[in-house]
Design a protein around this motif. Structure first.
Motif, PDB file in Angstrom:
ATOM      1  N   LEU A   4      -6.881  12.340  -0.167  1.00  0.00           N
ATOM      2  CA  LEU A   4      -6.706  11.013   0.410  1.00  0.00           C
ATOM      3  C   LEU A   4      -7.962  10.161   0.212  1.00  0.00           C
ATOM      4  O   LEU A   4      -7.877   8.956  -0.040  1.00  0.00           O
ATOM      5  N   SER A  62       7.022   6.839   2.590  1.00  0.00           N
ATOM      6  CA  SER A  62       6.112   7.952   2.822  1.00  0.00           C
ATOM      7  C   SER A  62       6.901   9.215   2.618  1.00  0.00           C
ATOM      8  O   SER A  62       8.119   9.194   2.493  1.00  0.00           O
ATOM      9  N   CYS A 115      -8.161   9.071  -3.504  1.00  0.00           N
ATOM     10  CA  CYS A 115      -7.109   8.087  -3.806  1.00  0.00           C
ATOM     11  C   CYS A 115      -7.467   6.722  -3.220  1.00  0.00           C
ATOM     12  O   CYS A 115      -7.170   5.688  -3.802  1.00  0.00           O
ATOM     13  N   HIS A 116      -8.112   6.744  -2.055  1.00  0.00           N
ATOM     14  CA  HIS A 116      -8.511   5.487  -1.408  1.00  0.00           C
ATOM     15  C   HIS A 116      -9.598   4.777  -2.195  1.00  0.00           C
ATOM     16  O   HIS A 116      -9.550   3.553  -2.378  1.00  0.00           O
ATOM     17  N   LYS A 120      -5.510   9.193   6.143  1.00  0.00           N
ATOM     18  CA  LYS A 120      -6.570  10.177   6.372  1.00  0.00           C
ATOM     19  C   LYS A 120      -7.021  10.156   7.832  1.00  0.00           C
ATOM     20  O   LYS A 120      -7.184  11.205   8.463  1.00  0.00           O
ATOM     21  N   ARG A 171       1.451   3.565  -0.528  1.00  0.00           N
ATOM     22  CA  ARG A 171       0.341   3.257  -1.408  1.00  0.00           C
ATOM     23  C   ARG A 171      -0.550   2.189  -0.790  1.00  0.00           C
ATOM     24  O   ARG A 171      -0.079   1.215  -0.220  1.00  0.00           O
ATOM     25  N   ASP A 188       4.952   8.526  -3.594  1.00  0.00           N
ATOM     26  CA  ASP A 188       5.115   7.102  -3.838  1.00  0.00           C
ATOM     27  C   ASP A 188       6.401   6.856  -4.605  1.00  0.00           C
ATOM     28  O   ASP A 188       6.486   7.159  -5.784  1.00  0.00           O
ATOM     29  N   GLU A 230      -4.056   5.006   2.025  1.00  0.00           N
ATOM     30  CA  GLU A 230      -4.553   6.384   2.031  1.00  0.00           C
ATOM     31  C   GLU A 230      -5.618   6.604   3.099  1.00  0.00           C
ATOM     32  O   GLU A 230      -5.661   7.659   3.741  1.00  0.00           O
TER      33      GLU A 230
END
Length: 232
Positions: free
Chosen positions: A42, A204, A45-46, A9, A2, A183, A5
């Motif tokens: 990704l 991960s 989420c970032h 990517k 977490r 996560d 991200e």
């Protein structure tokens, strides 16, 4: 892990997509259908609020087949402990939440929630047998929180009741309603071995493994499945 991200990517782009384009550009690859939805997931989420090209992403994602792998390919990935249906379902969930938070496009948000629900329901059929036994605990642990949040959000908006997309078994007391991308701190507590940590450190998808596989004929249920982490 977490909070990383964007790094994930960039690494995926550099070591997977770029290599694929260099060496397999003219060939078919079972990895290729993952590229676009995973990179989008990704990205959102970032930085959900700074998600680039949101309008174009929504227009693409609401297409019924866009981002959806074939059933055969999803079955292969699911046996490797990660469902491509679940991947696209989480992308639908997260894009829908951005639209709802901005209060700009509820119609497409509802369409995405319904698409995510259908994908999640189809994904769960491959992880839970007719007796309600979880047969693929890692894939299930990554899938279940997304499915639960989709059902809850769909019921809240009135686009689907929880009964319309009920899971294949009765949710356990450990069920969560938060989304996750591999996560551990979002996994049900029953999936973590005693003594394990759920703080997300050194975690991960590649570091998750089944802690108890059982012998032939054994069954694994949500309350008995366990996970362990490898420390780096």
């Amino acid at each position: 892990r977490r909070g990383e991200e964007n790094r994930m990517k960039n690494l995926f782009q550099k070591y997977v997509i770029n290599n694929h384009n260099q060496y397999f550009k003219e060939k078919s690859s079972p990895c290729e259908p993952v590229f676009k939805p995973l990179m989008m997931l990704l990205s959102i989420c970032h930085d959900p609020k700074g998600f680039p090209n949101l309008t174009d992403a929504v227009e693409w994602l609401v297409g019924e087949e866009n981002g959806v792998a074939s059933d055969f390919l999803d079955s292969i990935y699911t046996k490797l402990c990660w469902s491509m249906f679940s991947l696209c379902a989480e992308l639908c969930l997260r894009v829908a939440k951005v639209l709802l938070d901005a209060n700009t496009d509820q119609r497409n948000a509802e369409t995405l929630i319904l698409k995510g629900l259908k994908l999640s329901k189809d994904a769960e059929k491959k992880m839970v047998n007719s007796k309600g036994t979880v047969t693929l605990p890692i894939a299930y642990a990554l899938h279940q929180p997304v499915y639960a949040e989709l059902r809850e959000l769909g019921a809240t908006l009135g686009v689907a009741s929880t009964d319309d997309f009920c899971p294949s078994h009765s949710p356990s007391e450990h069920d969560s309603t938060s989304s996750s991308i591999a996560d551990p701190k979002n996994l049900p507590s029953s999936y973590l071995r005693k003594g394990g940590s759920s703080d997300g450190s050194h975690s991960s998808l590649s570091r998750l493994s089944i802690g108890s596989r059982g012998s032939a004929g054994d069954t694994i249920t949500p309350s008995t499945a366990t996970m362990t982490r490898f420390e780096s």
